[in-house]
Scaffold this motif. Structure first.
Motif, mmCIF file in Angstrom:
data_model
loop_
_atom_site.group_PDB
_atom_site.id
_atom_site.type_symbol
_atom_site.label_atom_id
_atom_site.label_comp_id
_atom_site.label_asym_id
_atom_site.label_seq_id
_atom_site.Cartn_x
_atom_site.Cartn_y
_atom_site.Cartn_z
ATOM 1 N N TYR A 271 0.830 -1.206 0.000
ATOM 2 C CA TYR A 271 0.000 0.000 0.000
ATOM 3 C C TYR A 271 0.870 1.264 0.000
ATOM 4 C CZ TYR A 271 0.832 -0.993 4.983
ATOM 5 O OH TYR A 271 1.405 -1.307 6.186
ATOM 6 N N ALA A 272 2.080 1.142 -0.565
ATOM 7 C CA ALA A 272 3.006 2.270 -0.609
ATOM 8 C C ALA A 272 3.040 2.904 -1.997
ATOM 9 C CB ALA A 272 4.416 1.822 -0.219
ATOM 10 N N VAL A 273 3.260 4.208 -2.024
ATOM 11 C CA VAL A 273 3.431 4.964 -3.264
ATOM 12 C C VAL A 273 4.611 5.906 -3.073
ATOM 13 C CG1 VAL A 273 0.963 4.866 -3.818
ATOM 14 C CG2 VAL A 273 1.854 6.816 -2.514
ATOM 15 N N ALA A 274 5.082 6.499 -4.171
ATOM 16 C CA ALA A 274 6.227 7.407 -4.072
ATOM 17 C C ALA A 274 5.983 8.650 -4.900
ATOM 18 C CB ALA A 274 7.510 6.717 -4.539
ATOM 19 N N THR A 275 6.501 9.758 -4.409
ATOM 20 C CA THR A 275 6.509 10.971 -5.218
ATOM 21 C C THR A 275 7.565 10.818 -6.300
ATOM 22 O OG1 THR A 275 8.023 11.980 -3.616
ATOM 23 C CG2 THR A 275 5.678 12.438 -3.356
ATOM 24 N N LEU A 276 7.481 11.635 -7.322
ATOM 25 C CA LEU A 276 8.280 11.430 -8.526
ATOM 26 C C LEU A 276 9.356 12.510 -8.666
ATOM 27 C CD1 LEU A 276 5.204 10.549 -10.692
ATOM 28 C CD2 LEU A 276 6.964 8.962 -9.943
ATOM 29 N N GLY A 277 10.337 12.417 -7.781
ATOM 30 C CA GLY A 277 11.446 13.364 -7.864
ATOM 31 C C GLY A 277 11.064 14.766 -7.454
ATOM 32 N N THR A 278 9.987 14.914 -6.693
ATOM 33 C CA THR A 278 9.557 16.232 -6.257
ATOM 34 C C THR A 278 9.000 16.119 -4.850
ATOM 35 O OG1 THR A 278 8.120 18.125 -6.778
ATOM 36 C CG2 THR A 278 7.213 15.944 -7.162
ATOM 37 N N ALA A 279 8.875 17.248 -4.176
ATOM 38 C CA ALA A 279 8.268 17.230 -2.849
ATOM 39 C C ALA A 279 6.789 16.872 -2.973
ATOM 40 C CB ALA A 279 8.429 18.601 -2.191
ATOM 41 N N THR A 280 6.227 16.373 -1.879
ATOM 42 C CA THR A 280 4.797 16.079 -1.865
ATOM 43 C C THR A 280 4.020 17.360 -2.111
ATOM 44 O OG1 THR A 280 5.180 14.335 -0.245
ATOM 45 C CG2 THR A 280 2.924 15.116 -0.499
ATOM 46 N N THR A 281 3.037 17.286 -2.990
ATOM 47 C CA THR A 281 2.226 18.460 -3.328
ATOM 48 C C THR A 281 0.808 18.284 -2.792
ATOM 49 O OG1 THR A 281 1.383 17.568 -5.417
ATOM 50 C CG2 THR A 281 3.542 18.676 -5.471
ATOM 51 N N PRO A 282 0.032 19.370 -2.699
ATOM 52 C CA PRO A 282 -1.378 19.238 -2.309
ATOM 53 C C PRO A 282 -2.133 18.283 -3.220
ATOM 54 C CG PRO A 282 -0.709 21.540 -2.208
ATOM 55 C CD PRO A 282 0.424 20.789 -2.840
ATOM 56 N N ASN A 283 -1.795 18.264 -4.500
ATOM 57 C CA ASN A 283 -2.467 17.357 -5.422
ATOM 58 C C ASN A 283 -2.193 15.894 -5.075
ATOM 59 O OD1 ASN A 283 -3.786 19.138 -7.322
ATOM 60 N ND2 ASN A 283 -1.745 19.759 -7.962
ATOM 61 N N HIS A 284 -0.979 15.601 -4.627
ATOM 62 C CA HIS A 284 -0.655 14.234 -4.222
ATOM 63 C C HIS A 284 -1.554 13.786 -3.068
ATOM 64 C CE1 HIS A 284 3.687 14.791 -5.903
ATOM 65 N NE2 HIS A 284 2.902 14.203 -6.789
ATOM 66 N N LEU A 285 -1.631 14.618 -2.035
ATOM 67 C CA LEU A 285 -2.435 14.254 -0.869
ATOM 68 C C LEU A 285 -3.913 14.164 -1.243
ATOM 69 C CD1 LEU A 285 -2.434 13.614 2.120
ATOM 70 C CD2 LEU A 285 -2.791 16.044 2.578
ATOM 71 N N GLY A 301 15.438 9.330 8.804
ATOM 72 C CA GLY A 301 15.502 10.145 10.006
ATOM 73 C C GLY A 301 16.551 11.236 9.975
ATOM 74 N N ASP A 302 17.274 11.389 8.861
ATOM 75 C CA ASP A 302 18.333 12.403 8.789
ATOM 76 C C ASP A 302 17.741 13.780 8.499
ATOM 77 O OD1 ASP A 302 17.585 12.224 6.133
ATOM 78 O OD2 ASP A 302 19.414 11.232 5.476
ATOM 79 N N SER A 303 18.617 14.757 8.348
ATOM 80 C CA SER A 303 18.165 16.139 8.136
ATOM 81 C C SER A 303 17.404 16.281 6.831
ATOM 82 C CB SER A 303 19.359 17.095 8.153
ATOM 83 O OG SER A 303 20.311 16.737 7.148
ATOM 84 N N ALA A 304 17.833 15.530 5.799
ATOM 85 C CA ALA A 304 17.120 15.596 4.520
ATOM 86 C C ALA A 304 15.696 15.056 4.683
ATOM 87 C CB ALA A 304 17.876 14.790 3.462
ATOM 88 N N GLY A 305 15.557 13.984 5.470
ATOM 89 C CA GLY A 305 14.227 13.441 5.718
ATOM 90 C C GLY A 305 13.352 14.405 6.491
ATOM 91 N N GLN A 306 13.950 15.105 7.451
ATOM 92 C CA GLN A 306 13.188 16.090 8.225
ATOM 93 C C GLN A 306 12.719 17.241 7.337
ATOM 94 O OE1 GLN A 306 12.211 16.047 11.369
ATOM 95 N NE2 GLN A 306 13.268 14.220 12.092
ATOM 96 N N ARG A 307 13.584 17.672 6.423
ATOM 97 C CA ARG A 307 13.176 18.753 5.510
ATOM 98 C C ARG A 307 12.052 18.305 4.594
ATOM 99 N NH1 ARG A 307 18.838 19.439 5.204
ATOM 100 N NH2 ARG A 307 18.902 18.333 3.196
ATOM 101 N N ALA A 308 12.161 17.067 4.102
ATOM 102 C CA ALA A 308 11.108 16.538 3.228
ATOM 103 C C ALA A 308 9.794 16.422 3.985
ATOM 104 C CB ALA A 308 11.529 15.178 2.666
ATOM 105 N N ALA A 309 9.868 16.015 5.253
ATOM 106 C CA ALA A 309 8.655 15.880 6.062
ATOM 107 C C ALA A 309 7.993 17.237 6.293
ATOM 108 C CB ALA A 309 8.994 15.219 7.392
ATOM 109 N N TRP A 310 8.799 18.229 6.591
ATOM 110 C CA TRP A 310 8.221 19.562 6.837
ATOM 111 C C TRP A 310 7.586 20.127 5.569
ATOM 112 C CZ3 TRP A 310 6.669 21.848 10.995
ATOM 113 C CH2 TRP A 310 6.356 23.209 10.967
ATOM 114 N N ARG A 311 8.225 19.872 4.447
ATOM 115 C CA ARG A 311 7.641 20.339 3.183
ATOM 116 C C ARG A 311 6.316 19.618 2.901
ATOM 117 N NH1 ARG A 311 9.804 22.215 -1.730
ATOM 118 N NH2 ARG A 311 8.046 23.018 -2.946
ATOM 119 N N ALA A 312 6.273 18.332 3.216
ATOM 120 C CA ALA A 312 5.027 17.577 3.046
ATOM 121 C C ALA A 312 3.942 18.115 3.964
ATOM 122 C CB ALA A 312 5.271 16.092 3.319
#
Length: 577
Positions: A271-285, A301-312
């Motif tokens: 039940y997993a999906v992935a974004t396509l080389g971009t941050a999660t967008t409102p359209n994705h959700l 859990g690294d800093s890059a993951g934290q940045r991606a999470a905040w953007r999501a």
């Protein structure tokens, strides 16, 4: 005049659920959404919005239409203004006065076929590439899972696709992102020496590709560019394959890479999906919330993951509803979903998933608090200033209330003081009422049955023989017009088909037929309904021709009519047998 191809693209991009929910709060009701109708007074909801069909319909008053029609009726906008409003929300510019380019329309219509042929070629090449097969085996993938996701391989070489397509200089190959033209005018394949991941749209068509290198080369992943078929901010890798699993699990898991999705599916977390080389967008959700009420973002859990999470998080706020749950899962250091599930298996991964999810509201408050010194008045003031633009995006009334309460607690003030500070006013726009409409009677003709099935599943028109439709019938003209449109533009969706006929005399018939399919479940077998109605029409025509010829005296029949009578008689005998 606004070109029809622009309107078609617009309706493919907007989501009617979002358009209506911004004005009339909707609640999930199975596969659809419901609300009390904004067009007449009612106590229980009969106003239904279908995300799969992109239509709204009120079973009480008969109101029905697309996103364009809703804005026209609800907001009192004209046709052009409604299109401009939707285009503005989607970041598109209306090309007023431009005429559609017939050559471009034909190219767009052929892109799906081109992408499918390319996907088939890459799959064939994978079977012939031991180095690629060994790579996938080392990643723990079986042939079964590779086949499920249609994995392939783009071999070395600059113009391999020249052997696949008769016209390598076809502009559609460039427009579809398969071929690149450099500054010197030389053409070459975009994907070379890469594992190929076909990106499949929700209709099951290949709309793009992602390619991963086998070694440490750069770029690690190469994706298709934006095309008329593929907009990376709207698509999610693996969603087509994961739809049923998402419904069964009651949640969707969003990860960052193609291999994460495939590896998780290999171990039973499908039940997993992935974004396509971009941050999660409102359209994705927005797209995911059509399938489930719970979405979990899984990051390193690294800093890059934290940045991606905040953007999501930032891009999710406007899409939240009081019935949905959005959370975050941060993996241990040195792990991504692929490596974690290979080491701990499905059971270990789902234990982590069920125990370590951080709700969006908790994550938001925690991160904001960590960025400010809440022991000082200045820090609290900066904290409130940073929180306001984020919380102002949350339109879900219950969640917005709880978030304001939590932010006020962290700042050491009363919730009422926060709301005064932020100048929050509690007003709700009440839509104007319109006269009650009377629903039309249900259709009964086989032509109407075919029309409904065709609107439910437009791809059925691709193999239809127009010679079938030779008799005059009140419903036949609408069916014939839709078939002709879909054979010229085979990839139109239902909403775009109906909007094409907005100013036509056929519009009432099409609106009525499209309203009738609102009661069909998403897994309704439209192909079987279509085939049965078609067979019955064929039988009706046969019987009418037989009766017409047989009613004449043999002495008055022409040679052609005598031959036709013999053919009809032989067919009757075969049918009776």
């Amino acid at each position: 005049m606004i070109p029809q191809d622009f309107i078609q693209t617009l309706l493919n991009r907007v989501d009617i659920v979002d358009v209506i929910d911004r004005r009339v709060p909707l609640k999930k009701a199975g596969a659809n959404f419901q609300a009390c109708c904004p067009f007449h007074n009612e106590k229980s909801p009969s106003f239904t919005v279908s995300p799969s069909k992109q239509f709204y319909h009120c079973f009480g008053c008969g109101a029905h239409g697309t996103a364009i029609g809703f804005l026209m009726e609800y907001a009192g906008l004209g046709y052009v203004d409604a299109i401009k409003e939707l285009a503005s929300q989607s970041g598109m510019t209306v090309p007023e006065g431009a005429a559609p380019d017939p050559q471009r329309v034909q190219q767009v219509a052929s892109l799906v076929e081109l992408m499918q042929r390319a996907a088939q070629y890459y799959r064939q090449q994978l079977k012939l590439a031991p180095v690629a097969i060994d790579y996938l085996k080392k990643r723990g993938l079986t042939g079964e899972i590779a086949a499920r996701f249609g994995l392939g391989y783009a071999p070395s070489g600059w113009q391999n696709l020249q052997a696949v397509f008769d016209h390598y200089d076809d502009t559609a190959l460039v427009e579809g992102g398969l071929v690149i033209v450099n500054d010197a005018g030389k053409r070459y394949d975009r994907f070379r020496e890469r594992i190929m991941f076909p990106i499949v749209g929700l209709k099951g068509d290949v709309i793009g590709f992602g390619g991963r290198v086998l070694d440490s080369g750069e770029p690690k992943y190469l994706n298709s560019p934006e095309t008329p078929l593929f907009q990376k901010g709207h698509e999610l890798y693996g969603l087509f394959q994961a739809r049923r699993a998402i419904r069964d699990a009651g949640r969707a898991l969003v990860v960052e890479g193609y291999m994460d999705v495939v590896a998780l599916a290999q171990h039973g977390v499908d039940y997993a999906v992935a974004t396509l080389g971009t941050a999660t967008t409102p359209n994705h959700l927005q797209k995911l919330l059509r399938h489930t009420d719970e979405v979990v973002f899984c990051f390193d859990g690294d800093s890059a993951g934290q940045r991606a999470a905040w953007r999501a998080l930032e891009n999710s706020l406007a899409m939240l509803t009081d019935s949905c749950r959005v959370g975050f899962l941060f993996l241990p250091a040195q792990h991504d979903p692929d490596s974690y599930i290979r080491e701990h298996g499905k059971a270990g991964f789902e234990v982590l998933l069920n125990q370590q999810i951080v709700p969006l509201s908790s994550y938001l408050a925690k991160e904001l608090a960590a960025q400010h010194d809440l022991t000082t008045s200045e820090g609290k003031s900066a904290f409130l200033k940073a929180a306001q633009p984020l919380l102002s995006q949350v339109s879900a009334p219950g969640l917005a209330l709880m978030l304001r309460k939590r932010i006020a607690e962290l700042a050491g003030i009363q919730q009422s003081e926060l709301e005064i500070l932020w100048k929050i006013e509690f007003q709700r726009k009440r839509p104007a009422n319109t006269p009650l409409r009377t629903p039309r009677p249900a259709p009964v003709s086989n032509y109407r049955r075919m029309l409904r099935a065709l609107l439910f599943q437009p791809a059925l028109a691709r193999e239809l023989n127009n010679a079938l439709l030779t008799l005059t019938h009140p419903d036949a003209s609408a069916l014939q017009a839709v078939i002709e449109l879909l054979q010229q533009h085979p990839h139109l969706e239902t909403a775009a088909v109906v909007e094409h006929f907005r100013n036509s005399a056929l519009m009432p018939q099409l609106q009525q037929a499209s309203s009738e399919i609102m009661v069909w479940a998403d897994d309704f077998d439209a192909a079987a309904e279509f085939a049965l109605a078609r067979e019955q029409i064929d039988t009706e025509q046969h019987n009418l021709r037989t009766a017409n010829v047989a009613s004449k005296s043999l002495s008055t029949l022409t040679e052609a009519e005598k031959m036709e009578l013999q053919q009809l008689s032989r067919r009757k005998v075969r049918t009776e047998k």
